[in-house]
Design a protein around this motif. Structure first.
Motif, short mmCIF file in Angstrom:
data_model
loop_
_atom_site.label_atom_id
_atom_site.label_comp_id
_atom_site.label_asym_id
_atom_site.label_seq_id
_atom_site.Cartn_x
_atom_site.Cartn_y
_atom_site.Cartn_z
N HIS A 182 5.59 7.85 5.19
CA HIS A 182 6.93 7.53 4.96
C HIS A 182 8.11 8.44 3.93
N LYS A 183 8.58 8.29 3.80
CA LYS A 183 9.45 8.71 2.66
C LYS A 183 10.76 7.22 1.90
N ASP A 184 10.80 6.57 1.25
CA ASP A 184 11.39 5.54 0.73
C ASP A 184 11.33 4.48 1.58
N GLY A 185 10.37 4.65 2.86
CA GLY A 185 10.39 3.56 4.04
C GLY A 185 11.28 3.51 5.18
N THR A 186 10.98 5.12 5.14
CA THR A 186 11.36 5.77 6.71
C THR A 186 10.70 6.10 6.65
N PRO A 187 10.12 6.01 8.33
CA PRO A 187 9.12 6.58 8.78
C PRO A 187 9.15 8.71 9.83
N PHE A 188 8.34 9.17 8.86
CA PHE A 188 8.11 10.63 9.21
C PHE A 188 7.81 11.46 10.14
N LEU A 189 6.18 10.91 9.72
CA LEU A 189 4.97 11.23 10.84
C LEU A 189 4.44 9.84 11.30
N TYR A 190 3.53 10.48 12.19
CA TYR A 190 2.95 8.99 12.87
C TYR A 190 2.06 9.24 13.72
N PHE A 191 0.89 9.08 13.48
CA PHE A 191 0.01 9.30 14.40
C PHE A 191 -1.19 8.38 14.83
N ARG A 192 -1.69 8.47 16.14
CA ARG A 192 -2.42 7.48 16.63
C ARG A 192 -4.09 7.98 16.12
N VAL A 193 -5.15 8.17 15.93
CA VAL A 193 -6.42 8.71 15.62
C VAL A 193 -7.26 8.14 16.00
N PRO A 194 -8.17 8.38 16.74
CA PRO A 194 -9.34 7.47 16.53
C PRO A 194 -9.92 7.64 15.34
N ALA A 195 -10.60 6.63 14.80
CA ALA A 195 -11.75 6.31 13.29
C ALA A 195 -12.50 7.58 13.28
N SER A 196 -13.69 8.27 14.73
CA SER A 196 -14.36 8.70 14.18
C SER A 196 -13.57 9.96 14.31
N ALA A 197 -12.77 10.20 14.38
CA ALA A 197 -11.78 11.43 14.16
C ALA A 197 -11.32 11.57 12.33
N LEU A 198 -11.66 11.38 11.73
CA LEU A 198 -10.90 11.25 10.55
C LEU A 198 -12.68 11.66 10.02
N ASP A 199 -12.27 12.64 8.99
CA ASP A 199 -13.36 13.53 7.77
C ASP A 199 -13.63 12.10 6.87
N LEU A 200 -14.46 11.43 7.27
CA LEU A 200 -14.22 10.01 6.09
C LEU A 200 -15.87 10.43 5.78
N PRO A 201 -16.83 11.33 4.59
CA PRO A 201 -18.25 10.89 4.69
C PRO A 201 -18.03 9.15 4.45
N ASP A 202 -19.59 8.41 4.26
CA ASP A 202 -20.31 7.83 3.45
C ASP A 202 -19.67 7.45 2.75
N PHE A 203 -18.98 6.27 2.56
CA PHE A 203 -18.44 5.70 0.87
C PHE A 203 -18.87 4.50 0.76
N THR A 204 -18.58 3.83 -0.25
CA THR A 204 -18.12 2.71 -0.88
C THR A 204 -17.92 1.81 -1.02
N GLY A 205 -16.54 0.80 -0.74
CA GLY A 205 -15.52 0.11 -1.74
C GLY A 205 -14.51 0.94 -0.83
N ILE A 206 -13.43 1.43 -1.33
CA ILE A 206 -12.48 2.18 -1.36
C ILE A 206 -11.95 3.56 -1.84
N LYS A 207 -11.64 3.89 0.00
CA LYS A 207 -11.62 5.43 -0.34
C LYS A 207 -10.19 6.00 -0.07
N SER A 208 -10.04 7.16 -1.48
CA SER A 208 -8.37 7.21 -1.57
C SER A 208 -8.18 8.71 -1.15
N VAL A 209 -7.22 9.10 0.38
CA VAL A 209 -7.30 10.22 1.02
C VAL A 209 -5.69 10.60 0.63
N CYS A 210 -5.74 12.73 0.55
CA CYS A 210 -4.13 12.89 0.20
C CYS A 210 -3.71 12.60 2.54
N TRP A 211 -2.95 11.93 2.42
CA TRP A 211 -2.51 12.15 3.89
C TRP A 211 -2.24 13.51 4.29
#
Length: 127
Positions: free
Chosen positions: A89-118
């Motif tokens: 979003h830009k200042d609370g106004t959405p401009f991109l919306y995706f609904r995706v399976p969690a398995s589709a994201l390329d998130l290698p094993d991690f612990t805690g939290i992980k920040s990923v550029c949108w």
């Protein structure tokens, strides 16, 4: 993250969740669990971020926003064929919306939290 940034992120997150409520009026929300909601029995986690944020460590003074993923949430979604709703979003106004399976994201094993550029998260989701 500064207190003001945390407060803004929280406020924006609540605003985005309200928008998602209007898109999925039959969804079952569970604010005490580790997953935000269930749509037709399927676990779904909402993630949102700003398109750009101020960051003086970058030459331009801004950078792309980031989704923050929890390892526990992500693993739970993977194990239960869950999905993410990703909203940029830009200042609370959405401009991109995706609904995706969690398995589709390329998130290698991690612990805690992980920040990923949108941009990276969405590129992996649609690849």
């Amino acid at each position: 993250m500064a207190y003001e940034s945390n407060a803004l992120a929280s406020r924006n997150g609540c605003q985005i969740e309200e928008i998602i409520r209007t898109l999925y009026p039959g969804a079952q929300y569970d604010y005490r669990g580790i997953i935000d909601l269930h749509i037709n029995g399927q676990p779904v986690e909402i993630k949102s971020c700003q398109a750009h944020v101020t960051d003086q460590s970058h030459g331009t003074g801004t950078r792309s926003g980031r989704f923050v993923f929890s390892a526990e949430q992500h693993q739970t979604l993977i194990e239960n064929q869950g999905e993410y709703i990703l909203v940029v979003h830009k200042d609370g106004t959405p401009f991109l919306y995706f609904r995706v399976p969690a398995s589709a994201l390329d998130l290698p094993d991690f612990t805690g939290i992980k920040s990923v550029c949108w941009k990276s998260a969405i590129q992996a989701a649609i690849a």
